[in-house]
Design a protein around this motif. Sequence first.
Motif, mmCIF file in Angstrom:
data_model
loop_
_atom_site.group_PDB
_atom_site.id
_atom_site.type_symbol
_atom_site.label_atom_id
_atom_site.label_comp_id
_atom_site.label_asym_id
_atom_site.label_seq_id
_atom_site.Cartn_x
_atom_site.Cartn_y
_atom_site.Cartn_z
ATOM 1 N N VAL A 102 0.839 -1.206 0.000
ATOM 2 C CA VAL A 102 0.000 0.000 0.000
ATOM 3 C C VAL A 102 0.873 1.255 0.000
ATOM 4 O O VAL A 102 0.588 2.232 -0.695
ATOM 5 N N SER A 103 1.962 1.210 0.768
ATOM 6 C CA SER A 103 2.878 2.354 0.829
ATOM 7 C C SER A 103 3.488 2.652 -0.540
ATOM 8 O O SER A 103 3.600 3.815 -0.947
ATOM 9 N N LYS A 104 3.874 1.597 -1.254
ATOM 10 C CA LYS A 104 4.443 1.787 -2.592
ATOM 11 C C LYS A 104 3.406 2.398 -3.539
ATOM 12 O O LYS A 104 3.743 3.264 -4.360
ATOM 13 N N ILE A 105 2.157 1.957 -3.419
ATOM 14 C CA ILE A 105 1.073 2.490 -4.256
ATOM 15 C C ILE A 105 0.838 3.968 -3.941
ATOM 16 O O ILE A 105 0.746 4.804 -4.844
ATOM 17 N N LEU A 106 0.747 4.307 -2.649
ATOM 18 C CA LEU A 106 0.514 5.709 -2.259
ATOM 19 C C LEU A 106 1.674 6.603 -2.698
ATOM 20 O O LEU A 106 1.460 7.720 -3.177
ATOM 21 N N ALA A 107 2.894 6.105 -2.550
ATOM 22 C CA ALA A 107 4.070 6.889 -2.942
ATOM 23 C C ALA A 107 4.053 7.166 -4.443
ATOM 24 O O ALA A 107 4.330 8.292 -4.889
ATOM 25 N N LYS A 108 3.717 6.139 -5.233
ATOM 26 C CA LYS A 108 3.680 6.307 -6.686
ATOM 27 C C LYS A 108 2.586 7.288 -7.100
ATOM 28 O O LYS A 108 2.807 8.167 -7.944
ATOM 29 N N LEU A 109 1.410 7.161 -6.494
ATOM 30 C CA LEU A 109 0.308 8.075 -6.810
ATOM 31 C C LEU A 109 0.639 9.513 -6.392
ATOM 32 O O LEU A 109 0.286 10.465 -7.088
ATOM 33 N N ASP A 126 -8.413 -3.286 11.417
ATOM 34 C CA ASP A 126 -8.431 -4.725 11.158
ATOM 35 C C ASP A 126 -7.067 -5.366 11.402
ATOM 36 O O ASP A 126 -6.939 -6.338 12.127
ATOM 37 N N ASP A 127 -5.999 -4.813 10.830
ATOM 38 C CA ASP A 127 -4.679 -5.430 11.033
ATOM 39 C C ASP A 127 -3.818 -4.688 12.063
ATOM 40 O O ASP A 127 -2.811 -5.211 12.524
ATOM 41 N N ASP A 128 -4.208 -3.449 12.411
ATOM 42 C CA ASP A 128 -3.491 -2.671 13.442
ATOM 43 C C ASP A 128 -1.991 -2.551 13.173
ATOM 44 O O ASP A 128 -1.190 -2.499 14.099
ATOM 45 N N SER A 129 -1.605 -2.504 11.905
ATOM 46 C CA SER A 129 -0.172 -2.532 11.592
ATOM 47 C C SER A 129 0.556 -1.240 11.967
ATOM 48 O O SER A 129 1.677 -1.280 12.450
ATOM 49 N N ASN A 130 -0.076 -0.071 11.736
ATOM 50 C CA ASN A 130 0.593 1.203 12.030
ATOM 51 C C ASN A 130 1.949 1.286 11.328
ATOM 52 O O ASN A 130 2.983 1.513 11.936
ATOM 53 N N GLN A 131 1.941 1.047 10.000
ATOM 54 C CA GLN A 131 3.193 1.065 9.240
ATOM 55 C C GLN A 131 3.123 1.920 7.971
ATOM 56 O O GLN A 131 4.158 2.385 7.488
ATOM 57 N N THR A 132 1.924 2.091 7.431
ATOM 58 C CA THR A 132 1.795 2.666 6.085
ATOM 59 C C THR A 132 2.367 4.079 5.991
ATOM 60 O O THR A 132 3.113 4.386 5.050
ATOM 61 N N ALA A 133 2.030 4.947 6.929
ATOM 62 C CA ALA A 133 2.527 6.332 6.862
ATOM 63 C C ALA A 133 4.048 6.362 6.910
ATOM 64 O O ALA A 133 4.700 7.061 6.114
ATOM 65 N N GLN A 134 4.613 5.605 7.836
ATOM 66 C CA GLN A 134 6.055 5.624 8.018
ATOM 67 C C GLN A 134 6.793 5.131 6.769
ATOM 68 O O GLN A 134 7.795 5.721 6.340
ATOM 69 N N MET A 135 6.296 4.042 6.179
ATOM 70 C CA MET A 135 6.976 3.476 5.014
ATOM 71 C C MET A 135 6.753 4.344 3.767
ATOM 72 O O MET A 135 7.647 4.445 2.924
ATOM 73 N N THR A 136 5.584 4.965 3.664
ATOM 74 C CA THR A 136 5.338 5.869 2.533
ATOM 75 C C THR A 136 6.318 7.045 2.585
ATOM 76 O O THR A 136 6.895 7.440 1.568
ATOM 77 N N ALA A 137 6.499 7.595 3.789
ATOM 78 C CA ALA A 137 7.440 8.708 3.957
ATOM 79 C C ALA A 137 8.860 8.275 3.596
ATOM 80 O O ALA A 137 9.607 9.015 2.946
ATOM 81 N N ALA A 138 9.235 7.057 3.999
ATOM 82 C CA ALA A 138 10.583 6.558 3.700
ATOM 83 C C ALA A 138 10.780 6.371 2.197
ATOM 84 O O ALA A 138 11.834 6.725 1.648
ATOM 85 N N LEU A 139 9.762 5.833 1.521
ATOM 86 C CA LEU A 139 9.868 5.600 0.075
ATOM 87 C C LEU A 139 10.002 6.914 -0.694
ATOM 88 O O LEU A 139 10.710 6.991 -1.700
ATOM 89 N N LEU A 140 9.306 7.940 -0.224
ATOM 90 C CA LEU A 140 9.346 9.249 -0.891
ATOM 91 C C LEU A 140 10.503 10.120 -0.405
ATOM 92 O O LEU A 140 10.811 11.135 -1.030
ATOM 93 N N ASP A 141 11.101 9.726 0.732
ATOM 94 C CA ASP A 141 12.120 10.540 1.404
ATOM 95 C C ASP A 141 11.528 11.890 1.813
ATOM 96 O O ASP A 141 12.152 12.930 1.670
ATOM 97 N N TRP A 142 10.285 11.834 2.329
ATOM 98 C CA TRP A 142 9.603 13.025 2.847
ATOM 99 C C TRP A 142 9.615 12.984 4.372
ATOM 100 O O TRP A 142 9.656 11.896 4.963
#
Length: 254
Positions: A102-109, A126-142
């Motif tokens: 999901v992070s890769k998809i959000l970063a690309k979009l 549902d999954d309580d992962s708490n990871q998407t924001a952090q990994m999206t920021a890392a992929l974009l270097d934001w």
Amino acid sequence: MARVLVGVKRVVDYAVKIRVKPDKTGVATEGIKHSMNPFDEIAVEEAVQMKEKKLASEIIAVSVGPTQSQEVIRTALAMGADRGIHVDVSGPEYDLLQPLHVSKILAKLAQEEKVDLIIVGKQAIDDDSNQTAQMTAALLDWPQGTFCSKIEKTGEGFTITREIDGGLETIKTKSPAVLSADLRLNTPRYATLPNIMATKKKPIKKVSPKDLGIDTAARIEIVSVNDPPVRQAGAILPDVDALISKLKEGGHVK
């Protein structure tokens, strides 16, 4: 003014009692009420408030999932988002989709849409992962601001109050940035009937991960899903002596 991308996930409604499938392969979802992830509602509301303050020019709601995910995009549009993007992932591929996908998809979009800000819920219920924001920021270097309970536009970036174990922490980030919404950030508005009707005129673009060049092949295998063990009922004892006797019987004290 900023262009804002908001992630919205379709999850089993928070009021539904979760049941494990008889074959232990996952959680039963057929014929069960779904809704937008509550933390994502808060993310949408924050983006809409930014637009009302003339801080945002456009809000794009994105959901990754099966066809039914368009329902939560419509909800976001009814709350005030301008348009939606549905990234179609279904079946076994969706069941094994991970936050990194999901992070890769959000970063690309975010790159394709040239947005200045991404807001997502801090976690999905549902999954309580708490990871998407952090990994999206890392992929974009934001820069990232997670667990936001207050967001203020200051200069070329944001001043963010975030909830941490020890209390509240205030940080400053430059823009573009990735933020994740915590419970106390705001109170989401209800979608009114006129606004729900108006969403029919708002566009939802449908794309696949392949269109975006993202590989969503499964990286995990679900071995078994089980209910947590049932807790034994407690007992009320008349006095301390009875408590000590009970603990001795159970081998908890000598």
